[in-house]
Design a protein around this motif. Structure first.
Motif, PDB file in Angstrom:
ATOM      1  N   ASN A 134       0.825  -1.201   0.000  1.00 42.80           N
ATOM      2  CA  ASN A 134       0.000   0.000   0.000  1.00 42.80           C
ATOM      3  C   ASN A 134       0.861   1.254   0.000  1.00 42.80           C
ATOM      4  O   ASN A 134       1.976   1.257   0.535  1.00 42.80           O
ATOM      5  CB  ASN A 134      -0.890   0.040   1.250  1.00 42.80           C
ATOM      6  N   HIS A 135       0.325   2.326  -0.587  1.00 43.47           N
ATOM      7  CA  HIS A 135       0.947   3.646  -0.540  1.00 43.47           C
ATOM      8  C   HIS A 135      -0.093   4.643  -0.034  1.00 43.47           C
ATOM      9  O   HIS A 135      -1.132   4.844  -0.674  1.00 43.47           O
ATOM     10  CB  HIS A 135       1.433   4.076  -1.923  1.00 43.47           C
ATOM     11  N   PHE A 136       0.201   5.303   1.107  1.00 45.12           N
ATOM     12  CA  PHE A 136      -0.677   6.331   1.637  1.00 45.12           C
ATOM     13  C   PHE A 136      -0.005   7.690   1.466  1.00 45.12           C
ATOM     14  O   PHE A 136       1.040   7.956   2.068  1.00 45.12           O
ATOM     15  CB  PHE A 136      -1.008   6.057   3.109  1.00 45.12           C
ATOM     16  N   ALA A 187      -4.839   7.492  -1.264  1.00 47.99           N
ATOM     17  CA  ALA A 187      -4.120   6.268  -0.911  1.00 47.99           C
ATOM     18  C   ALA A 187      -4.388   5.221  -1.974  1.00 47.99           C
ATOM     19  O   ALA A 187      -5.410   5.254  -2.668  1.00 47.99           O
ATOM     20  CB  ALA A 187      -4.558   5.759   0.463  1.00 47.99           C
ATOM     21  N   ILE A 188      -3.432   4.289  -2.112  1.00 48.11           N
ATOM     22  CA  ILE A 188      -3.574   3.189  -3.056  1.00 48.11           C
ATOM     23  C   ILE A 188      -3.343   1.890  -2.297  1.00 48.11           C
ATOM     24  O   ILE A 188      -2.310   1.707  -1.660  1.00 48.11           O
ATOM     25  CB  ILE A 188      -2.577   3.288  -4.233  1.00 48.11           C
ATOM     26  N   ALA A 189      -4.333   1.002  -2.323  1.00 50.61           N
ATOM     27  CA  ALA A 189      -4.257  -0.289  -1.642  1.00 50.61           C
ATOM     28  C   ALA A 189      -4.296  -1.404  -2.682  1.00 50.61           C
ATOM     29  O   ALA A 189      -5.104  -1.380  -3.614  1.00 50.61           O
ATOM     30  CB  ALA A 189      -5.422  -0.448  -0.661  1.00 50.61           C
ATOM     31  N   PHE A 190      -3.420  -2.382  -2.511  1.00 48.20           N
ATOM     32  CA  PHE A 190      -3.286  -3.488  -3.459  1.00 48.20           C
ATOM     33  C   PHE A 190      -3.577  -4.801  -2.752  1.00 48.20           C
ATOM     34  O   PHE A 190      -3.102  -5.044  -1.639  1.00 48.20           O
ATOM     35  CB  PHE A 190      -1.865  -3.546  -4.031  1.00 48.20           C
ATOM     36  N   LYS A 229      -7.159  -0.402  -5.305  1.00 49.62           N
ATOM     37  CA  LYS A 229      -8.197   0.526  -4.864  1.00 49.62           C
ATOM     38  C   LYS A 229      -7.553   1.882  -4.578  1.00 49.62           C
ATOM     39  O   LYS A 229      -6.559   1.958  -3.855  1.00 49.62           O
ATOM     40  CB  LYS A 229      -8.891   0.013  -3.596  1.00 49.62           C
ATOM     41  N   TRP A 230      -8.117   2.947  -5.158  1.00 45.14           N
ATOM     42  CA  TRP A 230      -7.676   4.310  -4.881  1.00 45.14           C
ATOM     43  C   TRP A 230      -8.675   4.948  -3.918  1.00 45.14           C
ATOM     44  O   TRP A 230      -9.882   4.983  -4.201  1.00 45.14           O
ATOM     45  CB  TRP A 230      -7.618   5.119  -6.168  1.00 45.14           C
ATOM     46  N   LEU A 231      -8.207   5.449  -2.778  1.00 48.70           N
ATOM     47  CA  LEU A 231      -9.085   5.983  -1.743  1.00 48.70           C
ATOM     48  C   LEU A 231      -8.885   7.482  -1.579  1.00 48.70           C
ATOM     49  O   LEU A 231      -7.754   7.988  -1.682  1.00 48.70           O
ATOM     50  CB  LEU A 231      -8.810   5.290  -0.406  1.00 48.70           C
ATOM     51  N   THR A 246      -6.978  10.785 -13.921  1.00 44.57           N
ATOM     52  CA  THR A 246      -5.707  11.389 -13.505  1.00 44.57           C
ATOM     53  C   THR A 246      -5.121  10.636 -12.327  1.00 44.57           C
ATOM     54  O   THR A 246      -3.920  10.356 -12.271  1.00 44.57           O
ATOM     55  CB  THR A 246      -5.925  12.866 -13.127  1.00 44.57           C
ATOM     56  N   MET A 247      -5.970  10.284 -11.374  1.00 44.63           N
ATOM     57  CA  MET A 247      -5.528   9.614 -10.158  1.00 44.63           C
ATOM     58  C   MET A 247      -4.941   8.237 -10.443  1.00 44.63           C
ATOM     59  O   MET A 247      -3.941   7.823  -9.841  1.00 44.63           O
ATOM     60  CB  MET A 247      -6.709   9.493  -9.194  1.00 44.63           C
ATOM     61  N   ARG A 248      -5.515   7.516 -11.379  1.00 41.54           N
ATOM     62  CA  ARG A 248      -5.138   6.123 -11.589  1.00 41.54           C
ATOM     63  C   ARG A 248      -4.087   5.921 -12.676  1.00 41.54           C
ATOM     64  O   ARG A 248      -3.586   4.804 -12.856  1.00 41.54           O
ATOM     65  CB  ARG A 248      -6.381   5.301 -11.921  1.00 41.54           C
ATOM     66  N   ARG A 249      -3.745   6.969 -13.429  1.00 46.70           N
ATOM     67  CA  ARG A 249      -2.921   6.788 -14.627  1.00 46.70           C
ATOM     68  C   ARG A 249      -1.572   6.130 -14.329  1.00 46.70           C
ATOM     69  O   ARG A 249      -1.145   5.214 -15.027  1.00 46.70           O
ATOM     70  CB  ARG A 249      -2.720   8.136 -15.319  1.00 46.70           C
ATOM     71  N   VAL A 250      -0.871   6.600 -13.285  1.00 47.21           N
ATOM     72  CA  VAL A 250       0.465   6.072 -12.995  1.00 47.21           C
ATOM     73  C   VAL A 250       0.405   4.595 -12.628  1.00 47.21           C
ATOM     74  O   VAL A 250       1.161   3.775 -13.160  1.00 47.21           O
ATOM     75  CB  VAL A 250       1.138   6.883 -11.869  1.00 47.21           C
ATOM     76  N   TRP A 251      -0.524   4.236 -11.741  1.00 44.81           N
ATOM     77  CA  TRP A 251      -0.554   2.839 -11.297  1.00 44.81           C
ATOM     78  C   TRP A 251      -1.224   1.921 -12.315  1.00 44.81           C
ATOM     79  O   TRP A 251      -0.915   0.723 -12.353  1.00 44.81           O
ATOM     80  CB  TRP A 251      -1.187   2.718  -9.915  1.00 44.81           C
ATOM     81  N   ASP A 252      -2.110   2.425 -13.145  1.00 48.73           N
ATOM     82  CA  ASP A 252      -2.599   1.599 -14.262  1.00 48.73           C
ATOM     83  C   ASP A 252      -1.439   1.195 -15.162  1.00 48.73           C
ATOM     84  O   ASP A 252      -1.319   0.023 -15.561  1.00 48.73           O
ATOM     85  CB  ASP A 252      -3.648   2.363 -15.077  1.00 48.73           C
TER      86      ASP A 252
END
Length: 428
Positions: A318-320, A325-328, A343-345, A360-366
């Protein structure tokens, strides 16, 4: 077929267990595992039995089931599970199996119900698992109390929900207490999942985790991620440069001033928390390094909080950040197939299209997830070759992988009833 697994087995799983312990005892430390650990169906069955049915697993976030009757489901191998918010506000876990003839009760991933009702014959259960109604045809002497749902152990901490299928799972309370402390500034009960994705990787689950536990591959594979992420795994990374150490000291002073926890915490090989800086001048994991959400989480006053990295083996990292935050979550589907959910929170009051834009939020981790998928799948294809043999890990670049393999080896042996000699720690 690997010769260590005999062709004819009176008790296939027991014999495979003995062979597995033998391979783990004799493995060359700091090397990758023998081939069967990555592609053999019997060893995969042991992984499910001894790891995923006995350890604590990250299941989801408490904010996903915020009110009475909200539920979510997941599949742990062949075991469907329900998590539901009860009348008293607590999170209950049950095997998603009706006590009548075994049908799944809840067939959607998420929903809200007044009671848990089996769609097959309408047996009805209270949110705490008690059987309330089984129809008049069961006879006058039918004992409703004897047929409640079978519980699954559930614990929560810092907004995370963990489940275990074991009757006596390992201790986790110290980690949960620390999670509560480190995530207090984020007020996790007042967050929401802004966006979610799931991908299936054609690779063994251990290869998915191994890939995550090192950034040796990052320079050649993750251009989007390296716009924000420094490749050092934590503040004790043996590769840390003087410039990085100076940046860490500066940011830690800032975090102290904001009363935001940052100290590196380890709980054996299973759990770790550490707050690390992003690139200087970058505040979020976005393509331009700017915040992805204008409304910060909890009581946070600055988006410039680096990344609070939270590791939970066997199935989550996870990265907060300050703004989101991003949870895997990792769930094995087969010997060479793994489901990875991201999951992006954000703050629950953040407004989509105003405070944040999901794309925009999900582009890097996608992009990063897809790159990692291809790396793991190519790794799997090579391992399947008759030419594969275990290869050496770098003790500086791949110490996180070594830690994971040591943890896996220890848990497999202990759960199979084999005493494990103490392992030399690679680093403190």
């Amino acid at each position: 077929m690997d010769p260590i697994f005999p062709a004819r087995l009176d008790d296939p799983l027991a014999s495979a267990g003995e062979a597995t312990v033998e391979m783990l005892v004799n493995r060359q430390r700091n090397f990758s595992l023998p081939q069967p650990f990555y592609n053999d169906a019997r060893l995969f069955a042991l992984d499910m039995q001894e790891i995923f049915e006995k350890e604590w697993l990250f299941a989801g976030m408490t904010c996903e089931i915020p009110a009475k009757g909200n539920y979510m489901t997941l599949e742990i191998g062949d075991n469907p599970v329900i998590l539901v918010r009860g009348n008293d506000g607590s999170v209950h876990g049950f095997h998603n199996v009706c006590r009548h003839r075994g049908s799944r009760l809840c067939v959607s991933e998420k929903g809200k119900v007044a009671k848990l009702v089996c769609p097959y014959h309408q047996w009805t259960y209270e949110l705490d698992g008690r059987l309330l109604f089984a129809g008049s045809d069961m006879g006058d002497h039918f004992d409703l109390a004897a047929y409640g749902l079978k519980p699954v152990q559930v614990k929560t901490g810092g907004g995370f929900i963990f489940v275990s299928l074991a009757e006596e799972p390992p201790a986790i309370d110290d980690f949960l207490t620390t999670l509560n402390h480190y995530l207090e500034p984020y007020d996790m009960e007042n967050t929401k999942v802004a966006v979610e994705s799931s991908i299936v990787e054609q690779a063994n689950w251990k290869l998915v985790i191994e890939n995550n536990r090192e950034c040796y591959h990052c320079n050649g594979a993750h251009p989007e991620l390296l716009n924000s992420l420094l490749e050092f795994d934590d503040t004790d990374d043996p590769r840390a440069t003087p410039a990085y150490k100076t940046l860490v000291a500066k940011k830690q002073a800032d975090w102290d001033e904001q009363q935001v926890p940052w100290q590196l915490k380890r709980f054996g090989g299973r759990n770790r928390l550490t707050r690390t800086p992003l690139l200087d001048g970058v505040v979020s994991m976005t393509t331009d390094g700017r915040a992805a959400c204008n409304k910060l989480m909890g009581r946070l006053e600055s988006p410039d909080l680096g990344s609070l990295r939270i590791l939970h083996l066997p199935n989550s990292w996870n990265h907060f950040l300050g703004d989101h935050a991003i949870a895997f979550r990792v769930l094995p589907l087969g010997p060479q197939e793994t489901l990875v959910t991201t999951k992006w929170l954000v703050h629950k009051d953040a407004v989509e299209g105003v405070d944040y834009h999901p794309e925009t939020m999900r582009r890097v981790w996608d992009a990063t997830n897809d790159q990692d998928r291809r790396l793991a799948e190519e790794n799997q294809r090579g391992i399947n070759s008759k030419a594969y043999e275990p290869g050496p890990y770098s003790e500086t670049y791949e110490f996180g992988v070594i830690d994971f393999i040591d943890w896996y080896s220890e848990r497999m042996q202990e759960n199979l009833g084999h005493s494990v000699p103490s392992l030399q720690v690679v680093r403190g």
